[in-house]
Design an enzyme around this catalytic site. Structure first.
Site, PDB file in Angstrom:
ATOM      1  CB  CYS A 103      -7.056   6.633  28.729  1.00  0.00           C
ATOM      2  SG  CYS A 103      -8.623   7.646  29.553  1.00  0.00           S
ATOM      3  CB  SER A 125      -0.611   0.178   0.865  1.00  0.00           C
ATOM      4  OG  SER A 125      -2.545  -0.603   1.022  1.00  0.00           O
ATOM      5  N   PRO A 150      -7.152  -0.334  -6.341  1.00  0.00           N
ATOM      6  CG  PRO A 150      -8.459   1.356  -7.978  1.00  0.00           C
ATOM      7  CD  PRO A 150      -7.646   0.308  -8.057  1.00  0.00           C
ATOM      8  N   GLY A 151      -7.848   1.227  -3.760  1.00  0.00           N
ATOM      9  CA  GLY A 151      -9.226   2.109  -2.594  1.00  0.00           C
ATOM     10  C   GLY A 151      -8.923   2.468  -2.384  1.00  0.00           C
ATOM     11  NE  ARG A 152      -3.400   4.119   0.387  1.00  0.00           N
ATOM     12  CZ  ARG A 152      -2.982   3.561   2.429  1.00  0.00           C
ATOM     13  NH1 ARG A 152      -2.988   4.313   3.121  1.00  0.00           N
ATOM     14  NH2 ARG A 152      -2.837   2.449   2.271  1.00  0.00           N
ATOM     15  CE1 TYR A 195      -0.794  -0.449   9.000  1.00  0.00           C
ATOM     16  CE2 TYR A 195      -2.019   1.247   8.230  1.00  0.00           C
ATOM     17  CZ  TYR A 195      -2.226   0.436   8.745  1.00  0.00           C
ATOM     18  OH  TYR A 195      -3.164  -1.151   8.356  1.00  0.00           O
TER      19      TYR A 195
HETATM   20  C1  PLP Z   1      -5.737  -3.842   0.510  1.00  0.00           C
HETATM   21  C2  PLP Z   1      -6.627  -4.437  -0.563  1.00  0.00           C
HETATM   22  C3  PLP Z   1      -6.051  -3.385  -1.899  1.00  0.00           C
HETATM   23  C4  PLP Z   1      -6.532  -1.956  -1.849  1.00  0.00           C
HETATM   24  O1  PLP Z   1      -5.114  -1.143  -1.104  1.00  0.00           O
HETATM   25  P1  PLP Z   1      -4.948   0.734  -1.518  1.00  0.00           P
HETATM   26  O2  PLP Z   1      -3.973   0.424  -0.729  1.00  0.00           O
HETATM   27  O3  PLP Z   1      -6.214   0.488  -1.338  1.00  0.00           O
HETATM   28  O4  PLP Z   1      -5.273   0.805  -2.629  1.00  0.00           O
HETATM   29  C5  PLP Z   1      -6.920  -3.589  -2.663  1.00  0.00           C
HETATM   30  N1  PLP Z   1      -6.261  -5.584  -3.342  1.00  0.00           N
HETATM   31  C6  PLP Z   1      -6.617  -6.248  -2.188  1.00  0.00           C
HETATM   32  C7  PLP Z   1      -5.637  -7.331  -2.305  1.00  0.00           C
HETATM   33  C8  PLP Z   1      -5.882  -5.639  -0.817  1.00  0.00           C
HETATM   34  O5  PLP Z   1      -5.488  -6.576  -0.113  1.00  0.00           O
END
Ligand code: PLP
Length: 461
Positions: A389, A238, A319-321, A362
């Site tokens: 806390c 990531s 893509p997620g992030r 992280y």
């Molecule tokens: C977490 C993950 C993603 C997405 O990662 P990003 O850093 O959010 O783009 C894509 N594929 C797999 C298999 C993941 O575990």
């Protein structure tokens, strides 16, 4: 005396923040790469998003609150879809998922990855076409796999020999032949700014390529014929800024694909390169545009396939992030401001590690700005901390905020769309914040705030 010493130290070091962090010329300025696109600082000095003043959002919905710029989120979906028009783009739901997000992802024409029964349930509840779903995870239960098969999930990314056996049994029992990809551990470990190629992969995901497990898994699936092997999958990590990691990874999976062809005469039609594309959290991050990424990845895959004498497979990315991260910010209210020995100020907000664990988990960096007003005060080095806390309850390690920041101010932290609400906890029995989507002058709660009743509802006395 201590204050004097601290002052001297402060002068010597410049400040106690990281060396790259400099007092900004204008403490009210917004760096465009950090903020959702519709965010501006209005003449009033307050931030607006989607045409709505953040003071109004705080008044209506309370703080802390995650604010989604819907137009920005849609634009990022669209940009990935357009840049990767010859690929399948899977939004990685684990970054942030709820029914409204799932619907937008469907409307914008993307595919969707889930990695647990719970995420699958959200996708199905929102009516996402199951054939456009991918299902990940290193330990999917029999119940989760059964549900995925019965729902008609488009592809299951298998991660272990145990899972192949489980899925094979489920498929045979139902007389169906689910499509699968094999998660391959390619021995490339991606870090923030570099990657390290390791001969020996020591982590829980996938089938080892170097150890031969990945090839064995492919041959087993092909020979048993209960599952349809569509291709190989690799996700190297990531927050990646350098396509070098993808190059090594693509080379290795394409080589494996060639070995599968040589062994069984089968050319796999798909290749998934995973996600992990980096975003900007501070002024130091310089992510690539989706168009550049697409060009570079396409060339890498074409070159490797030409070398191996393979037809170029249908490529997918996840893509997620990069889609949801920059589309959201968290709005907090400042509760206390504490000067510590003239070195730095601790600015406490009404949330913290329960709504953003990434700093503690992280060592992630974030930035922040006072959101309810502009200030003429000089910048001062601050650390934004939460109300939990725990001394490690830090939201933003180092940031310059105006020296007149005070209780009652609103503080906005950008880049919190990914892995913040999705990793939120109830530590200290702090209810998790709501997510409010803003577009064209209107706000809409897409995930409501938890209440004390919600927390007590699970407590059976
Ligand atoms: C977490 C993950 C993603 C997405 O990662 P990003 O850093 O959010 O783009 C894509 N594929 C797999 C298999 C993941 O575990």
């Amino acid at each position: 005396m201590r204050a004097h010493e601290a002052g001297a130290l402060h002068a010597d070091l410049g400040h106690r923040g990281p060396s790259w962090l400099r007092p900004p010329e204008d403490v009210n300025a917004l760096l465009p790469q950090l903020w959702p696109r519709t965010v501006t600082r209005a003449d009033s000095g307050a931030l607006t998003v989607g045409g709505v003043d953040v003071r109004e959002i705080a008044r209506q919905h309370g703080t802390p609150v995650y604010v989604l710029d819907e137009a920005d989120f849609r634009a990022r979906c669209r940009e990935f879809a357009a840049a990767f028009s010859d690929c399948d783009v899977y939004y990685a739901g684990k970054a942030f998922i709820c029914k409204a997000i799932v619907r937008i992802v469907a409307e914008e024409g993307l595919f969707l990855d889930v990695c647990s029964g719970g995420e699958l349930a959200v996708a199905l509840a929102a009516g996402f076409p199951p054939e456009r779903l991918g299902f990940h995870g290193n330990n999917k239960s029999v119940a989760e796999l059964t549900r995925a098969v019965e729902a008609g999930v488009g592809r299951i990314i298998v991660d272990s020999f145990d899972e192949i056996e489980r899925l094979t049994a489920i498929a045979r029992e139902r007389g169906v032949r689910p499509s699968v990809l094999i998660r391959v551990t390619v021995g490339v470990e991606a870090h923030t700014h570099e990657f390290i190629a390791t001969a020996h992969e020591d982590q829980k995901f996938g089938f080892s390529l170097a150890g031969g497990a990945a090839l064995a898994a492919a041959l087993k699936i092909i020979d048993e014929d209960a599952l349809e092997l569509r291709g190989l999958h690799s996700h190297i990590g990531s927050q990646i800024f350098d396509t070098g990691g993808f190059e090594v990874s693509a080379r290795r999976v394409v080589e494996l694909q060639a070995r599968i062809r040589d062994a069984r005469g089968v050319e796999l039609p798909e290749l998934d390169l995973g996600g992990g594309f980096g975003i900007a959290y501070t002024s130091q991050d310089d992510p690539a545009e989706p168009g550049d990424l697409a060009k570079r990845l396409r060339k890498i895959v074409e070159d490797e396939c030409n070398l191996a004498g393979l037809a170029v497979p249908q490529v997918s990315i996840e893509p997620g992030r990069a889609i949801v991260g920059p589309a959201m910010f968290t709005l907090y209210e400042v509760g206390t401001v504490k000067d510590v020995d003239g070195i730095r100020s601790y600015v406490s907000v009404d949330g913290g590690m329960s709504d953003n664990i990434r700093t503690a988990l992280y060592d992630a960096s974030y930035s922040a700005t006072v959101a309810n007003r502009a200030s003429n005060a000089t910048p001062m080095l601050a650390r934004v901390v939460g109300k939990h806390c725990e001394a490690g309850d830090i939201v933003v390690k180092d940031e310059f905020l105006p020296a007149d920041v005070r209780p009652g101010d609103l503080l906005a932290v950008p880049g919190t769309g990914a892995y913040c609400r999705s990793m939120a906890s109830n530590y200290n029995h702090v209810p998790r914040p709501s997510v409010v989507a803003v577009t064209e002058g209107a706000t809409r709660v897409i995930v409501r705030r938890e209440t004390e009743d919600d927390l007590l509802a699970l407590d059976m006395g």
